[in-house]
Scaffold this motif. Sequence first.
Motif, mmCIF file in Angstrom:
data_model
loop_
_atom_site.group_PDB
_atom_site.id
_atom_site.type_symbol
_atom_site.label_atom_id
_atom_site.label_comp_id
_atom_site.label_asym_id
_atom_site.label_seq_id
_atom_site.Cartn_x
_atom_site.Cartn_y
_atom_site.Cartn_z
ATOM 1 N N LEU A 1 1.056 -1.148 0.069
ATOM 2 C CA LEU A 1 0.175 0.015 -0.133
ATOM 3 C C LEU A 1 0.884 1.385 -0.218
ATOM 4 C CD1 LEU A 1 -2.933 -0.781 2.270
ATOM 5 C CD2 LEU A 1 -3.227 -0.333 -0.068
ATOM 6 N N ALA A 2 0.296 2.281 -0.824
ATOM 7 C CA ALA A 2 1.082 3.361 -0.849
ATOM 8 C C ALA A 2 1.766 4.058 0.575
ATOM 9 C CB ALA A 2 0.388 4.460 -1.549
ATOM 10 N N PHE A 3 0.881 4.089 1.558
ATOM 11 C CA PHE A 3 1.496 4.782 2.860
ATOM 12 C C PHE A 3 2.790 4.051 3.300
ATOM 13 C CE2 PHE A 3 -0.142 0.823 4.932
ATOM 14 C CZ PHE A 3 0.785 0.735 5.810
ATOM 15 N N ARG A 4 3.318 3.030 2.821
ATOM 16 C CA ARG A 4 4.600 2.190 3.122
ATOM 17 C C ARG A 4 5.802 2.803 2.621
ATOM 18 N NH1 ARG A 4 4.094 -2.728 5.969
ATOM 19 N NH2 ARG A 4 2.180 -3.709 6.174
ATOM 20 N N PRO A 5 6.069 3.173 1.424
ATOM 21 C CA PRO A 5 7.158 3.493 0.935
ATOM 22 C C PRO A 5 6.913 4.970 1.024
ATOM 23 C CG PRO A 5 5.590 2.901 -0.910
ATOM 24 C CD PRO A 5 5.120 2.286 0.369
ATOM 25 N N PHE A 6 6.065 5.768 1.064
ATOM 26 C CA PHE A 6 5.940 7.316 1.054
ATOM 27 C C PHE A 6 5.983 7.778 2.165
ATOM 28 C CE2 PHE A 6 3.949 6.717 -3.362
ATOM 29 C CZ PHE A 6 5.086 7.109 -3.965
ATOM 30 N N ARG B 1 12.471 25.970 -0.694
ATOM 31 C CA ARG B 1 11.137 26.418 -0.688
ATOM 32 C C ARG B 1 10.517 25.035 -1.653
ATOM 33 N NH1 ARG B 1 11.705 32.610 -2.554
ATOM 34 N NH2 ARG B 1 12.328 31.617 -4.348
ATOM 35 N N HIS B 2 10.664 24.601 -2.762
ATOM 36 C CA HIS B 2 10.081 23.866 -3.474
ATOM 37 C C HIS B 2 10.027 22.254 -2.862
ATOM 38 C CE1 HIS B 2 9.370 20.848 -6.655
ATOM 39 N NE2 HIS B 2 8.639 21.647 -7.308
ATOM 40 N N GLU B 3 11.081 21.782 -2.232
ATOM 41 C CA GLU B 3 11.211 20.427 -1.798
ATOM 42 C C GLU B 3 10.484 20.392 -0.489
ATOM 43 O OE1 GLU B 3 12.895 17.678 -3.889
ATOM 44 O OE2 GLU B 3 11.721 19.048 -4.871
ATOM 45 N N MET B 4 10.481 21.291 0.167
ATOM 46 C CA MET B 4 9.618 21.079 1.448
ATOM 47 C C MET B 4 8.200 20.960 1.141
ATOM 48 S SD MET B 4 11.228 20.773 4.278
ATOM 49 C CE MET B 4 12.254 19.401 3.425
ATOM 50 N N LEU B 5 7.743 21.410 0.125
ATOM 51 C CA LEU B 5 6.238 21.052 -0.214
ATOM 52 C C LEU B 5 6.207 20.233 -1.155
ATOM 53 C CD1 LEU B 5 3.461 22.440 -0.171
ATOM 54 C CD2 LEU B 5 4.059 24.255 -1.841
ATOM 55 N N PHE B 6 6.636 20.331 -2.425
ATOM 56 C CA PHE B 6 6.341 19.565 -3.539
ATOM 57 C C PHE B 6 7.225 18.146 -3.464
ATOM 58 C CE2 PHE B 6 5.189 23.887 -4.963
ATOM 59 C CZ PHE B 6 4.015 23.772 -5.479
ATOM 60 N N GLY B 7 8.101 17.937 -2.608
ATOM 61 C CA GLY B 7 8.723 16.990 -2.388
ATOM 62 C C GLY B 7 8.253 16.071 -1.215
ATOM 63 N N PHE B 8 8.737 16.692 0.000
ATOM 64 C CA PHE B 8 8.334 16.146 1.265
ATOM 65 C C PHE B 8 6.974 15.746 1.415
ATOM 66 C CE2 PHE B 8 7.232 17.580 5.414
ATOM 67 C CZ PHE B 8 7.220 16.292 6.299
ATOM 68 N N ALA B 9 6.239 17.005 1.535
ATOM 69 C CA ALA B 9 4.652 16.853 1.712
ATOM 70 C C ALA B 9 3.822 16.183 0.498
ATOM 71 C CB ALA B 9 4.040 18.550 1.923
ATOM 72 N N MET B 10 4.235 16.371 -0.591
ATOM 73 C CA MET B 10 3.569 15.559 -1.358
ATOM 74 C C MET B 10 3.860 14.248 -1.705
ATOM 75 S SD MET B 10 1.213 17.052 -3.420
ATOM 76 C CE MET B 10 1.169 15.746 -4.649
ATOM 77 N N ALA B 11 4.669 13.550 -0.977
ATOM 78 C CA ALA B 11 4.951 12.251 -0.904
ATOM 79 C C ALA B 11 4.380 11.692 0.481
ATOM 80 C CB ALA B 11 6.376 12.128 -0.197
ATOM 81 N N ILE B 12 3.828 12.686 1.413
ATOM 82 C CA ILE B 12 2.992 12.061 2.439
ATOM 83 C C ILE B 12 1.600 12.231 1.917
ATOM 84 C CG2 ILE B 12 2.258 12.455 4.698
ATOM 85 C CD1 ILE B 12 5.391 11.529 4.270
ATOM 86 N N VAL B 13 1.165 13.147 1.270
ATOM 87 C CA VAL B 13 -0.198 13.265 0.824
ATOM 88 C C VAL B 13 -0.539 11.949 -0.274
ATOM 89 C CG1 VAL B 13 -1.512 14.631 -0.738
ATOM 90 C CG2 VAL B 13 -0.090 15.821 1.084
ATOM 91 N N ALA B 14 0.426 11.906 -1.083
ATOM 92 C CA ALA B 14 0.191 10.617 -1.822
ATOM 93 C C ALA B 14 0.006 9.469 -1.206
ATOM 94 C CB ALA B 14 1.403 10.625 -2.921
ATOM 95 N N GLY B 15 0.999 9.164 -0.160
ATOM 96 C CA GLY B 15 0.803 7.945 0.617
ATOM 97 C C GLY B 15 -0.327 7.943 1.419
ATOM 98 N N PHE B 16 -0.910 8.939 1.868
ATOM 99 C CA PHE B 16 -2.322 8.999 2.379
ATOM 100 C C PHE B 16 -3.389 8.688 1.851
ATOM 101 C CE2 PHE B 16 -5.877 11.155 4.224
ATOM 102 C CZ PHE B 16 -6.292 10.604 5.630
ATOM 103 N N LEU B 17 -3.383 9.497 0.660
ATOM 104 C CA LEU B 17 -4.698 9.673 -0.107
ATOM 105 C C LEU B 17 -4.667 8.196 -1.129
ATOM 106 C CD1 LEU B 17 -4.661 13.027 -1.747
ATOM 107 C CD2 LEU B 17 -6.160 12.057 -0.085
ATOM 108 N N LEU B 18 -3.620 7.730 -1.617
ATOM 109 C CA LEU B 18 -3.631 6.395 -2.359
ATOM 110 C C LEU B 18 -3.916 5.322 -1.441
ATOM 111 C CD1 LEU B 18 -0.619 7.096 -4.949
ATOM 112 C CD2 LEU B 18 -3.359 7.269 -5.514
#
Length: 396
Positions: A18-23, A60-77
């Motif tokens: 499941l996506a939460f694991r790797p992300f 600026r970019h990576e804290m949002l679109f790198g780190f946070a988006m990884a967690i968002v993807a893991g949670f939503l998927l």
Amino acid sequence: MQVIDRRKALSIPPIWRLAFRPFFLAGSVYALLAVPLWVAAWTGLWPGLQPTGGWLAWHRHEMLFGFAMAIVAGFLLTAVQTWTGQVAPSGNRLMALALVWLAARLGWLFGLPLALLVPLELLFPLAVALLMAQMLWAVRQKRNYPIVAVLSLMIAADVLVLVGLLQGDDGLQRQGVWAGLWLVAALMALIGGRVIPFFTQRGLGWVEAIKPWVWLDIALLVGTALIAILYAMGLGLQAHPLLGLLFALVGAGHLLRLARWYDKGIWGVALLWSLHLAMLWLVVAAFGLALWHFGLLVNASPALHALSVGSMSGLILAMIARVTLGHTGRPLQPPAGVVAAFVLFNLGTLARVFLAAVWPVAGLWLAALCWTLAFLIYAWRYAPMLVRARVDGHPG
């Protein structure tokens, strides 16, 4: 699940089930490495390596679109499988998605030319948004369509940052990042408004659920999305009293919701007070920006870090600590050290928002140390859960 489906699911290595694991794992490790690296570069202790666009653009970019988006993807998927009954990405598909995310992170850090970085960067959020849209559309789950809309706007914000990089326009980059931050805040308003009162009810053993005020939930979602759109248009970068009023209203709305959810019993349950404190930092951010727009504060940076560090990242840490336990079949009791991680994280946020305004270098290093230790504790305690099968033997 049918027996053949169960057998197939159990044949997949646990990390790719499941996506939460790797992300969750990749996002937390990235967080604990990226912040001290940024502070070291900012203070001149890391002079050699130059990311694409320079260190400030990378941070600026990576804290949002790198780190946070990884967690968002893991949670939503992960959540969308429960919401829809559709099979979420796993196995090779999930591995490919994780590799795309990782390639973009390495590309930014090691200075990949923009001609190659731009399509690589956009591939990950596009894939996440399309997967979410496909699974929600399959069952016509209209209730969650706004999530796809917010993800689509996140992609637009990312495009704005990339166009700013291509043109060497720092203003466009800031517009995209600030818009993206408030789009994440919109997701927090939407999803947090559902799960935090539910978790509070379950955690404290209440018989009755907290009934939502639908008008307030809609108003906060719309108001926060409006802030993001105004930032994307460049209208939020300059102080204006009308924007101050909008921020004040959003802050008051979130404070009202927190008051409705509050019970003194949360202070005995770390998995609850960590969630409530994260949403309280959103209130601090909104009121701080209101004061800046009213001309009562000279610098908007502390308020923006109350949002990006205290609220967004604080909610991430609190959510992944709880969600990992639930989705690996464990009791909702945080492992040893995790309560200390929550405390350290919030002390670090205090240092970044308030202390760094007076003593910048000392405040930033203290904030970075607390942040790094908090995510290090998470990775140390939860990595074994994320890479091993559920303790109850079920797939997932």
